[in-house]
Design a protein around this motif. Structure first.
Motif, PDB file in Angstrom:
ATOM      1  N   GLN A   1      10.264  -3.008 -14.844  1.00 54.33           N
ATOM      2  CA  GLN A   1      11.691  -3.344 -14.842  1.00 54.33           C
ATOM      3  C   GLN A   1      12.500  -2.086 -14.529  1.00 54.33           C
ATOM      4  OE1 GLN A   1      13.100  -5.568 -18.230  1.00 54.33           O
ATOM      5  NE2 GLN A   1      11.082  -6.477 -18.602  1.00 54.33           N
TER       6      GLN A   1
ATOM      7  N   SER B   1      15.293  -1.149 -15.536  1.00 54.93           N
ATOM      8  CA  SER B   1      15.932  -0.510 -16.707  1.00 54.93           C
ATOM      9  C   SER B   1      14.966   0.444 -17.406  1.00 54.93           C
ATOM     10  CB  SER B   1      16.419  -1.590 -17.683  1.00 54.93           C
ATOM     11  OG  SER B   1      15.314  -2.384 -18.106  1.00 54.93           O
TER      12      SER B   1
ATOM     13  N   GLU C   1       9.356  -6.910 -12.215  1.00 54.50           N
ATOM     14  CA  GLU C   1       8.929  -7.868 -13.233  1.00 54.50           C
ATOM     15  C   GLU C   1       9.803  -9.117 -13.225  1.00 54.50           C
ATOM     16  OE1 GLU C   1       8.273  -6.201 -17.126  1.00 54.50           O
ATOM     17  OE2 GLU C   1       7.688  -8.134 -17.948  1.00 54.50           O
ATOM     18  N   TRP C   2      11.121  -8.927 -12.919  1.00 57.92           N
ATOM     19  CA  TRP C   2      11.991 -10.112 -12.882  1.00 57.92           C
ATOM     20  C   TRP C   2      13.111  -9.980 -11.851  1.00 57.92           C
ATOM     21  CZ3 TRP C   2      17.237  -9.714 -14.011  1.00 57.92           C
ATOM     22  CH2 TRP C   2      17.637  -8.490 -14.565  1.00 57.92           C
TER      23      TRP C   2
ATOM     24  N   LYS D   1      13.363 -12.310  -8.625  1.00 54.40           N
ATOM     25  CA  LYS D   1      13.284 -13.779  -8.719  1.00 54.40           C
ATOM     26  C   LYS D   1      14.623 -14.402  -8.319  1.00 54.40           C
ATOM     27  CE  LYS D   1       9.629 -13.285 -12.073  1.00 54.40           C
ATOM     28  NZ  LYS D   1       9.319 -13.075 -13.509  1.00 54.40           N
TER      29      LYS D   1
ATOM     30  N   ARG E   1      19.349  -4.283  -7.588  1.00 48.61           N
ATOM     31  CA  ARG E   1      18.238  -3.828  -8.462  1.00 48.61           C
ATOM     32  C   ARG E   1      16.930  -3.772  -7.684  1.00 48.61           C
ATOM     33  NH1 ARG E   1      20.722  -7.467 -13.125  1.00 48.61           N
ATOM     34  NH2 ARG E   1      20.206  -9.099 -11.632  1.00 48.61           N
TER      35      ARG E   1
ATOM     36  N   HIS F   1       7.550 -10.529  -5.765  1.00 49.69           N
ATOM     37  CA  HIS F   1       7.262 -11.624  -6.706  1.00 49.69           C
ATOM     38  C   HIS F   1       8.583 -12.139  -7.230  1.00 49.69           C
ATOM     39  CE1 HIS F   1       5.264 -13.684 -10.124  1.00 49.69           C
ATOM     40  NE2 HIS F   1       6.272 -13.223 -10.832  1.00 49.69           N
TER      41      HIS F   1
ATOM     42  N   TRP G   1       9.722 -20.259  -7.924  1.00 46.57           N
ATOM     43  CA  TRP G   1       9.046 -20.605  -9.181  1.00 46.57           C
ATOM     44  C   TRP G   1       9.952 -21.585  -9.907  1.00 46.57           C
ATOM     45  CZ3 TRP G   1       8.374 -16.744 -13.856  1.00 46.57           C
ATOM     46  CH2 TRP G   1       7.660 -17.393 -14.879  1.00 46.57           C
TER      47      TRP G   1
ATOM     48  N   ARG H   1      10.414 -22.321 -12.746  1.00 46.05           N
ATOM     49  CA  ARG H   1      11.023 -21.833 -13.987  1.00 46.05           C
ATOM     50  C   ARG H   1      12.110 -20.798 -13.762  1.00 46.05           C
ATOM     51  NH1 ARG H   1       7.548 -19.036 -18.215  1.00 46.05           N
ATOM     52  NH2 ARG H   1       9.567 -18.026 -18.382  1.00 46.05           N
ATOM     53  N   ASN H   2      12.174 -20.281 -12.532  1.00 51.15           N
ATOM     54  CA  ASN H   2      13.157 -19.209 -12.307  1.00 51.15           C
ATOM     55  C   ASN H   2      14.143 -19.513 -11.197  1.00 51.15           C
ATOM     56  OD1 ASN H   2      11.996 -15.892 -13.215  1.00 51.15           O
ATOM     57  ND2 ASN H   2      12.392 -17.676 -14.422  1.00 51.15           N
TER      58      ASN H   2
ATOM     59  N   ASN I   1       4.938 -19.563  -7.111  1.00 47.17           N
ATOM     60  CA  ASN I   1       4.300 -19.224  -8.382  1.00 47.17           C
ATOM     61  C   ASN I   1       4.144 -20.483  -9.248  1.00 47.17           C
ATOM     62  OD1 ASN I   1       3.408 -17.222 -10.386  1.00 47.17           O
ATOM     63  ND2 ASN I   1       5.200 -17.888 -11.525  1.00 47.17           N
TER      64      ASN I   1
ATOM     65  N   GLN J   1      -3.373 -14.498 -11.785  1.00 47.33           N
ATOM     66  CA  GLN J   1      -2.584 -13.657 -12.679  1.00 47.33           C
ATOM     67  C   GLN J   1      -3.456 -12.817 -13.627  1.00 47.33           C
ATOM     68  OE1 GLN J   1       0.555 -15.863 -14.616  1.00 47.33           O
ATOM     69  NE2 GLN J   1       1.321 -16.715 -12.700  1.00 47.33           N
TER      70      GLN J   1
ATOM     71  N   GLU K   1      -1.403 -10.036 -12.379  1.00 52.30           N
ATOM     72  CA  GLU K   1      -0.644  -9.819 -13.622  1.00 52.30           C
ATOM     73  C   GLU K   1      -1.585  -9.473 -14.788  1.00 52.30           C
ATOM     74  OE1 GLU K   1       2.101 -13.026 -14.342  1.00 52.30           O
ATOM     75  OE2 GLU K   1       2.495 -13.332 -12.218  1.00 52.30           O
TER      76      GLU K   1
ATOM     77  N   TRP L   1       0.391  -6.403 -15.621  1.00 48.97           N
ATOM     78  CA  TRP L   1       1.757  -6.869 -15.870  1.00 48.97           C
ATOM     79  C   TRP L   1       2.406  -5.960 -16.882  1.00 48.97           C
ATOM     80  CZ3 TRP L   1       4.009  -9.371 -12.310  1.00 48.97           C
ATOM     81  CH2 TRP L   1       5.260  -9.976 -12.506  1.00 48.97           C
TER      82      TRP L   1
HETATM   83  O1  G3I Z   1      18.750 -11.362 -17.398  1.00 52.77           O
HETATM   84  C1  G3I Z   1      18.795 -10.137 -18.084  1.00 52.77           C
HETATM   85  C2  G3I Z   1      19.597  -9.133 -17.299  1.00 52.77           C
HETATM   86  O2  G3I Z   1      20.940  -9.547 -17.171  1.00 52.77           O
HETATM   87  C3  G3I Z   1      19.556  -7.835 -18.024  1.00 52.77           C
HETATM   88  O3  G3I Z   1      20.291  -6.862 -17.303  1.00 52.77           O
HETATM   89  C4  G3I Z   1      18.098  -7.406 -18.129  1.00 52.77           C
HETATM   90  C5  G3I Z   1      17.990  -6.086 -18.899  1.00 52.77           C
HETATM   91  O4  G3I Z   1      16.623  -5.691 -18.975  1.00 52.77           O
HETATM   92  O5  G3I Z   1      17.314  -8.393 -18.803  1.00 52.77           O
HETATM   93  C6  G3I Z   1      17.356  -9.655 -18.207  1.00 52.77           C
HETATM   94  O6  G3I Z   1      16.674 -10.411 -19.137  1.00 52.77           O
HETATM   95  C7  G3I Z   1      15.441 -10.939 -18.975  1.00 52.77           C
HETATM   96  C8  G3I Z   1      14.342 -10.116 -18.240  1.00 52.77           C
HETATM   97  O7  G3I Z   1      13.055 -10.780 -18.392  1.00 52.77           O
HETATM   98  C9  G3I Z   1      14.195  -8.717 -18.772  1.00 52.77           C
HETATM   99  O8  G3I Z   1      13.729  -8.755 -20.099  1.00 52.77           O
HETATM  100  C10 G3I Z   1      15.488 -12.249 -18.204  1.00 52.77           C
HETATM  101  O9  G3I Z   1      16.562 -13.031 -18.743  1.00 52.77           O
HETATM  102  C11 G3I Z   1      14.158 -12.961 -18.439  1.00 52.77           C
HETATM  103  O10 G3I Z   1      14.118 -14.213 -17.734  1.00 52.77           O
HETATM  104  C12 G3I Z   1      13.037 -12.097 -17.843  1.00 52.77           C
HETATM  105  O11 G3I Z   1      11.809 -12.724 -18.187  1.00 52.77           O
HETATM  106  C13 G3I Z   1      10.714 -12.466 -17.281  1.00 52.77           C
HETATM  107  C14 G3I Z   1      10.020 -13.810 -17.030  1.00 52.77           C
HETATM  108  O12 G3I Z   1       8.858 -13.617 -16.214  1.00 52.77           O
HETATM  109  C15 G3I Z   1      10.937 -14.788 -16.322  1.00 52.77           C
HETATM  110  O13 G3I Z   1      11.344 -14.227 -15.100  1.00 52.77           O
HETATM  111  C16 G3I Z   1       9.741 -11.487 -17.934  1.00 52.77           C
HETATM  112  O14 G3I Z   1      10.344 -10.193 -18.011  1.00 52.77           O
HETATM  113  C17 G3I Z   1       8.448 -11.394 -17.121  1.00 52.77           C
HETATM  114  O15 G3I Z   1       7.476 -10.631 -17.825  1.00 52.77           O
HETATM  115  C18 G3I Z   1       7.876 -12.794 -16.848  1.00 52.77           C
HETATM  116  O16 G3I Z   1       6.803 -12.637 -15.976  1.00 52.77           O
HETATM  117  C19 G3I Z   1       6.054 -13.847 -15.670  1.00 52.77           C
HETATM  118  C20 G3I Z   1       5.713 -13.833 -14.189  1.00 52.77           C
HETATM  119  O17 G3I Z   1       6.889 -13.750 -13.411  1.00 52.77           O
HETATM  120  C21 G3I Z   1       4.888 -15.068 -13.833  1.00 52.77           C
HETATM  121  N1  G3I Z   1       3.680 -15.169 -14.675  1.00 52.77           N
HETATM  122  C22 G3I Z   1       3.962 -15.133 -16.118  1.00 52.77           C
HETATM  123  C23 G3I Z   1       4.742 -13.869 -16.477  1.00 52.77           C
HETATM  124  C24 G3I Z   1       4.982 -13.756 -17.968  1.00 52.77           C
HETATM  125  O18 G3I Z   1       5.795 -14.809 -18.411  1.00 52.77           O
END
Ligand code: G3I
Length: 364
Positions: free
Chosen positions: A47, A49, A71-72, A75, A90, A108, A112, A114-115, A155, A239, A271, A313
């Protein structure tokens, strides 16, 4: 088919020659060099951050990883939170860090269920939805063209529990389009980027358990069907979210990898991490069992020539989704120890198990 992008990516990897051999000695403590020495790549999800706020982590990431995957931040929900408002800032920051670290950049994921962004899930009508998906894929692939070497185009589209034809996941995408969105998505990605390798990415195929067997069959059926239709598909992302205590059968998994390779596809473990939620709290015991579980799995995986690389991951236990997600976290609240570096950026037995698995891998 080996894509031009993948050829260029492999050529960009350090080839073992005299000066590099010396560098390898220096980089003994580097998973990226141990992997590259065998023609493989190793990298991790990260990430922005964490890279910005934690200098020790950023330094370990630069040293250990030959590839970066957001990581996110890449998406759909993150790059177009409001319909028509696109924010790749970002993603571009992450790409710049990868470029500075001479790391490959992995995409990545384009799609998906979910996203998808909230506005997409407000049940757009069918025409608007397909246009929205294909426009998103086109825009995102064009934005990163020449910078991404592999895309997870789609995904987690399989869910046998939903009882639908082809064991497809009965999410909104399926409800609107049936299975047609899958081929359309890969075609749109190829039209926008002629070079990146296009992957389908999924989980839950690793073990000698009924659910893994059903998921392996479903994924093979999907991949065969896409290849038979001439859909542009280059690889399968497995994964590899493992957990100590689950039953692994090397021959079963080797056969699955061979069946995927027989379709002309490459494979990446996309992952990789090893959960320890049901183990006693003792960190040394957990580290030992995690490393043993990883070694057992990676020895089979890396023996398959179609496997091109491994992404974990996360890199450090300090930033692992495993420790916070409801289905993977420990009931005692202890940090999961499922990644190569501990929370202080020190290599753990899992690091050693991965390094030695790379060393044993047949040269690509
Ligand atoms: O949205 C905020 C953003 O506004 C903020 O600035 C940021 C600060 O770090 O955080 C963001 O929050 C969350 C982000 O993770 C960071 O923690 C998101 O809301 C949240 O949806 C996101 O979750 C990720 C998730 O996928 C959904 O995208 C996880 O980090 C990530 O580990 C997870 O990864 C998934 C793979 O893509 C697919 N396989 C499974 C794997 C684990 O669930």
């Amino acid at each position: 088919m080996i894509s031009r992008r993948e050829v260029m990516a492999v050529m960009a990897m350090p080839v073992v020659s005299s000066h590099v051999a010396r560098a390898l000695a220096v980089n003994e403590a580097s998973l990226r060099s141990r992997a590259a020495a065998r023609g493989l790549f190793y990298g991790a999800a990260v990430q922005i951050s964490h890279l910005i706020k934690d200098a020790a982590f950023a330094s370990a990431f630069a040293q250990q990883c030959g590839a970066l995957v957001p990581e996110w931040e890449l998406k759909w929900g993150a790059v177009e939170p409001v319909r028509g408002q696109h924010d790749f800032s970002r993603v571009d920051q992450l790409y710049d860090i990868a470029a500075r670290n001479k790391q490959l950049f992995r995409g990545h994921t384009l799609l998906w269920s979910r996203n998808a962004p909230p506005w997409f899930n407000e049940e757009l009508d069918k025409t608007a939805s397909l246009d929205a998906i294909l426009s998103h894929i086109k825009r995102t692939c064009e934005h990163l063209r020449g910078r991404v070497f592999q895309w997870d185009v789609l995904n987690e589209a399989i869910e046998p529990r939903d009882g639908l034809p082809g064991d497809l996941r009965g999410a909104l995408l399926y409800k609107i389009f049936g299975e047609s969105y899958i081929a359309e998505s890969f075609r749109a990605a190829r039209a926008a980027d002629h070079d990146a390798a296009l992957y389908y990415n999924d989980y839950g195929v690793d073990y000698a358990e009924p659910e893994s067997r059903i998921r392996r069959r479903a994924i093979l059926k999907l991949l065969s069907s896409l290849k038979a239709k001439g859909v542009p598909l280059d690889g399968l992302g497995i994964q590899g979210h493992l957990r100590v205590g689950r039953k692994f059968n090397p021959d079963e998994f080797r056969t699955f990898l061979r069946d995927v390779a027989a379709l002309g596809l490459h494979i990446v473990i996309t992952e990789f991490d090893v959960g320890d939620r049901h183990l006693p709290p003792d960190p040394d015991l957990r580290d030992r069992l995690v490393a043993e579980h990883a070694r057992m799995y990676l020895d089979v995986v890396l023996d398959e020539p179609a496997v091109k690389g491994v992404m974990t991951w996360g890199l450090s236990d300090k930033f692992s989704w495993l420790s916070t997600h409801p289905i993977t976290r420990r009931s005692d609240g202890l940090r999961i120890r499922g990644l190569p570096l501990d929370e202080y950026m020190q290599p753990k037995p899992l690091w050693r198990a991965m390094a030695e698995a790379f060393d044993r891998a047949p040269l690509r």
